[in-house]
Design an enzyme around this catalytic site. Sequence first.
Site, PDB file in Angstrom:
ATOM      1  N   ARG A  38      23.877 -16.791   3.184  1.00 44.97           N
ATOM      2  CA  ARG A  38      24.977 -17.497   3.839  1.00 44.97           C
ATOM      3  C   ARG A  38      24.852 -19.013   3.649  1.00 44.97           C
ATOM      4  O   ARG A  38      25.854 -19.719   3.498  1.00 44.97           O
ATOM      5  CB  ARG A  38      25.016 -17.138   5.324  1.00 44.97           C
ATOM      6  CG  ARG A  38      26.272 -17.605   6.009  1.00 44.97           C
ATOM      7  CD  ARG A  38      26.529 -16.907   7.333  1.00 44.97           C
ATOM      8  NE  ARG A  38      27.901 -17.151   7.767  1.00 44.97           N
ATOM      9  CZ  ARG A  38      28.223 -17.869   8.845  1.00 44.97           C
ATOM     10  NH1 ARG A  38      27.295 -18.356   9.626  1.00 44.97           N
ATOM     11  NH2 ARG A  38      29.492 -18.066   9.138  1.00 44.97           N
ATOM     12  N   HIS A  48      27.806 -21.234   2.134  1.00 45.70           N
ATOM     13  CA  HIS A  48      28.458 -22.323   2.865  1.00 45.70           C
ATOM     14  C   HIS A  48      28.216 -23.676   2.217  1.00 45.70           C
ATOM     15  O   HIS A  48      29.035 -24.582   2.368  1.00 45.70           O
ATOM     16  CB  HIS A  48      28.010 -22.337   4.335  1.00 45.70           C
ATOM     17  CG  HIS A  48      28.774 -21.376   5.173  1.00 45.70           C
ATOM     18  ND1 HIS A  48      28.974 -21.543   6.526  1.00 45.70           N
ATOM     19  CD2 HIS A  48      29.407 -20.230   4.846  1.00 45.70           C
ATOM     20  CE1 HIS A  48      29.687 -20.523   6.995  1.00 45.70           C
ATOM     21  NE2 HIS A  48      29.959 -19.709   6.002  1.00 45.70           N
ATOM     22  N   HIS A  57      28.952  -8.987   2.704  1.00 50.97           N
ATOM     23  CA  HIS A  57      28.822  -8.524   4.085  1.00 50.97           C
ATOM     24  C   HIS A  57      28.102  -7.178   4.200  1.00 50.97           C
ATOM     25  O   HIS A  57      28.056  -6.598   5.282  1.00 50.97           O
ATOM     26  CB  HIS A  57      30.193  -8.523   4.790  1.00 50.97           C
ATOM     27  CG  HIS A  57      30.653  -9.904   5.149  1.00 50.97           C
ATOM     28  ND1 HIS A  57      31.951 -10.209   5.513  1.00 50.97           N
ATOM     29  CD2 HIS A  57      29.972 -11.087   5.193  1.00 50.97           C
ATOM     30  CE1 HIS A  57      32.041 -11.509   5.763  1.00 50.97           C
ATOM     31  NE2 HIS A  57      30.866 -12.061   5.567  1.00 50.97           N
ATOM     32  N   TRP A  98      27.520  -5.162   9.683  1.00 53.57           N
ATOM     33  CA  TRP A  98      28.574  -4.417   8.981  1.00 53.57           C
ATOM     34  C   TRP A  98      28.086  -3.027   8.531  1.00 53.57           C
ATOM     35  O   TRP A  98      28.885  -2.121   8.371  1.00 53.57           O
ATOM     36  CB  TRP A  98      29.037  -5.191   7.758  1.00 53.57           C
ATOM     37  CG  TRP A  98      29.809  -6.450   8.026  1.00 53.57           C
ATOM     38  CD1 TRP A  98      31.180  -6.548   8.088  1.00 53.57           C
ATOM     39  CD2 TRP A  98      29.317  -7.778   8.244  1.00 53.57           C
ATOM     40  NE1 TRP A  98      31.536  -7.859   8.327  1.00 53.57           N
ATOM     41  CE2 TRP A  98      30.433  -8.630   8.425  1.00 53.57           C
ATOM     42  CE3 TRP A  98      28.025  -8.339   8.298  1.00 53.57           C
ATOM     43  CZ2 TRP A  98      30.300 -10.002   8.657  1.00 53.57           C
ATOM     44  CZ3 TRP A  98      27.902  -9.705   8.538  1.00 53.57           C
ATOM     45  CH2 TRP A  98      29.025 -10.521   8.711  1.00 53.57           C
TER      46      TRP A  98
HETATM   47 ZN1  ZEM Z   1      30.339 -14.254   5.653  1.00 54.21          ZN
HETATM   48  N1  ZEM Z   1      30.328 -14.343   7.684  1.00 54.21           N
HETATM   49  N2  ZEM Z   1      32.345 -14.669   5.651  1.00 54.21           N
HETATM   50  N3  ZEM Z   1      30.328 -14.338   3.648  1.00 54.21           N
HETATM   51  N4  ZEM Z   1      28.367 -13.937   5.689  1.00 54.21           N
HETATM   52  C1  ZEM Z   1      29.241 -14.131   8.487  1.00 54.21           C
HETATM   53  C2  ZEM Z   1      27.970 -13.766   8.098  1.00 54.21           C
HETATM   54  C3  ZEM Z   1      27.585 -13.653   6.780  1.00 54.21           C
HETATM   55  C4  ZEM Z   1      33.159 -14.789   6.748  1.00 54.21           C
HETATM   56  C5  ZEM Z   1      32.731 -14.936   8.098  1.00 54.21           C
HETATM   57  O1  ZEM Z   1      33.629 -15.424   9.018  1.00 54.21           O
HETATM   58  C6  ZEM Z   1      31.409 -14.637   8.501  1.00 54.21           C
HETATM   59  C7  ZEM Z   1      31.388 -14.574   2.817  1.00 54.21           C
HETATM   60  C8  ZEM Z   1      32.707 -14.615   3.211  1.00 54.21           C
HETATM   61  C9  ZEM Z   1      33.133 -14.642   4.534  1.00 54.21           C
HETATM   62  C10 ZEM Z   1      27.577 -13.776   4.582  1.00 54.21           C
HETATM   63  C11 ZEM Z   1      27.928 -14.015   3.255  1.00 54.21           C
HETATM   64  C12 ZEM Z   1      29.210 -14.309   2.852  1.00 54.21           C
HETATM   65  C13 ZEM Z   1      29.620 -14.294   9.847  1.00 54.21           C
HETATM   66  C14 ZEM Z   1      28.678 -14.176  11.025  1.00 54.21           C
HETATM   67  C15 ZEM Z   1      30.957 -14.602   9.858  1.00 54.21           C
HETATM   68  C16 ZEM Z   1      31.787 -14.828  11.116  1.00 54.21           C
HETATM   69  C17 ZEM Z   1      27.992 -15.520  11.294  1.00 54.21           C
HETATM   70  C18 ZEM Z   1      27.036 -15.425  12.460  1.00 54.21           C
HETATM   71  O2  ZEM Z   1      27.520 -15.185  13.573  1.00 54.21           O
HETATM   72  O3  ZEM Z   1      25.831 -15.575  12.245  1.00 54.21           O
HETATM   73  C19 ZEM Z   1      34.535 -14.822   6.318  1.00 54.21           C
HETATM   74  C20 ZEM Z   1      35.776 -14.940   7.170  1.00 54.21           C
HETATM   75  C21 ZEM Z   1      34.517 -14.714   4.953  1.00 54.21           C
HETATM   76  C22 ZEM Z   1      35.720 -14.642   4.084  1.00 54.21           C
HETATM   77  C23 ZEM Z   1      35.838 -13.730   3.131  1.00 54.21           C
HETATM   78  C24 ZEM Z   1      30.938 -14.753   1.468  1.00 54.21           C
HETATM   79  C25 ZEM Z   1      31.848 -15.104   0.290  1.00 54.21           C
HETATM   80  C26 ZEM Z   1      29.582 -14.586   1.474  1.00 54.21           C
HETATM   81  C27 ZEM Z   1      28.595 -14.667   0.366  1.00 54.21           C
HETATM   82  C28 ZEM Z   1      28.927 -14.395  -0.898  1.00 54.21           C
HETATM   83  C29 ZEM Z   1      26.253 -13.339   4.997  1.00 54.21           C
HETATM   84  C30 ZEM Z   1      25.095 -12.979   4.074  1.00 54.21           C
HETATM   85  C31 ZEM Z   1      26.271 -13.261   6.382  1.00 54.21           C
HETATM   86  C32 ZEM Z   1      25.144 -12.832   7.306  1.00 54.21           C
HETATM   87  C33 ZEM Z   1      24.390 -14.033   7.806  1.00 54.21           C
HETATM   88  C34 ZEM Z   1      23.274 -13.682   8.758  1.00 54.21           C
HETATM   89  O4  ZEM Z   1      22.801 -14.620   9.411  1.00 54.21           O
HETATM   90  O5  ZEM Z   1      22.857 -12.540   8.849  1.00 54.21           O
END
Ligand code: ZEM
Length: 286
Positions: free
Chosen positions: A34, A38, A162, A178
């Site tokens: 993540r 970001h 995810h 997920w």
């Molecule tokens: Zn995420 N993501 N993401 N994401 N994401 C979260 C967690 C993780 C969206 C999103 O709002 C959120 C992509 C795209 C998008 C990862 C990777 C990628 C979380 C939870 C949210 C709310 C955060 C928390 O509470 O800690 C949305 C709306 C997306 C639009 C499509 C893309 C692209 C990613 C990588 C290629 C990962 C690995 C996590 C888990 C993080 C963790 O701390 O476990």
Amino acid sequence: MNEKGNFAAVRKDIAKLLHQPEYDDGSAGPVLVRLAWHSSGTYDAATDTGGSNGAGMRYEHEGGDPANAGLQHARVFLEPVKAAHPWITYADLWTLAGVVAIKEMGGPSIPWQGGRTDFVDDSKLPPHGRLPDGAKGSDHLRWIFYRMGFNDQEIVALSGAHSLGRCHSDRSGFEGAWVNNPTRFSNQYFRLLLSLQWKKKTLKNGVEQFVNYDEDSETELMMLPTDIALTQDREFKPWVELYARDKDRFFDDFSKVFAKLVELGIQRDENGVATNTDNENGGYHA
Ligand code: ZEM
């Protein structure tokens, strides 16, 4: 070989720190993925602003974006690696850590090159709001990802990340994982999107997400409204179906699109040497 530019040594040290028994599901991997996402996903192709150059999350302007809540954990995990290899830029370290974590968690190899700069160019700082909001729908996803230069297929492939990690109510307001095995990179996210029944649930904090309602399932799994949107959109859904049935295709497409993500805003000459860098780290290849 001079240690400077020895990305293989950095990769080894990143792989070694992934096992974190006290943290989340026992792995730093998901939050590192993540962090890489970001740091890159603020890019705006039209104005050539944002992106991983500058490692802006170190500073309040970008680090303080509510979308980045919780990513300090990822940065703290990586500090010993930076201390052991002080020549690497944070911008390279954060993107490389995502690539290494995906591979170590069973995902594809992803092409990666060094050369990002930590020089913060004030004229390239991204405003807050460049990252996607999980409470929204397909129009929002297109608005955010087209801005970076991605198409519908790439949006769906990227969303397959995810299969890793979880939501934390104290970071995003959403809660839960997920998939059942959130430290293993797989196409399970797509399979569950299609195979489980998802219903809306309002959490105690008022946030709405989707949860599965199979009575015999042991743990409650979740989906964001943006995840569910992929199954309700005519252009997105065929890609969800393809990636659910063809894991190899998903791994190939994910590798390509993640490589593209971490290159956003990085300019290179014909030899692959980064040119928009003001320091001497440019041009080392992993
Ligand atoms: Zn995420 N993501 N993401 N994401 N994401 C979260 C967690 C993780 C969206 C999103 O709002 C959120 C992509 C795209 C998008 C990862 C990777 C990628 C979380 C939870 C949210 C709310 C955060 C928390 O509470 O800690 C949305 C709306 C997306 C639009 C499509 C893309 C692209 C990613 C990588 C290629 C990962 C690995 C996590 C888990 C993080 C963790 O701390 O476990």
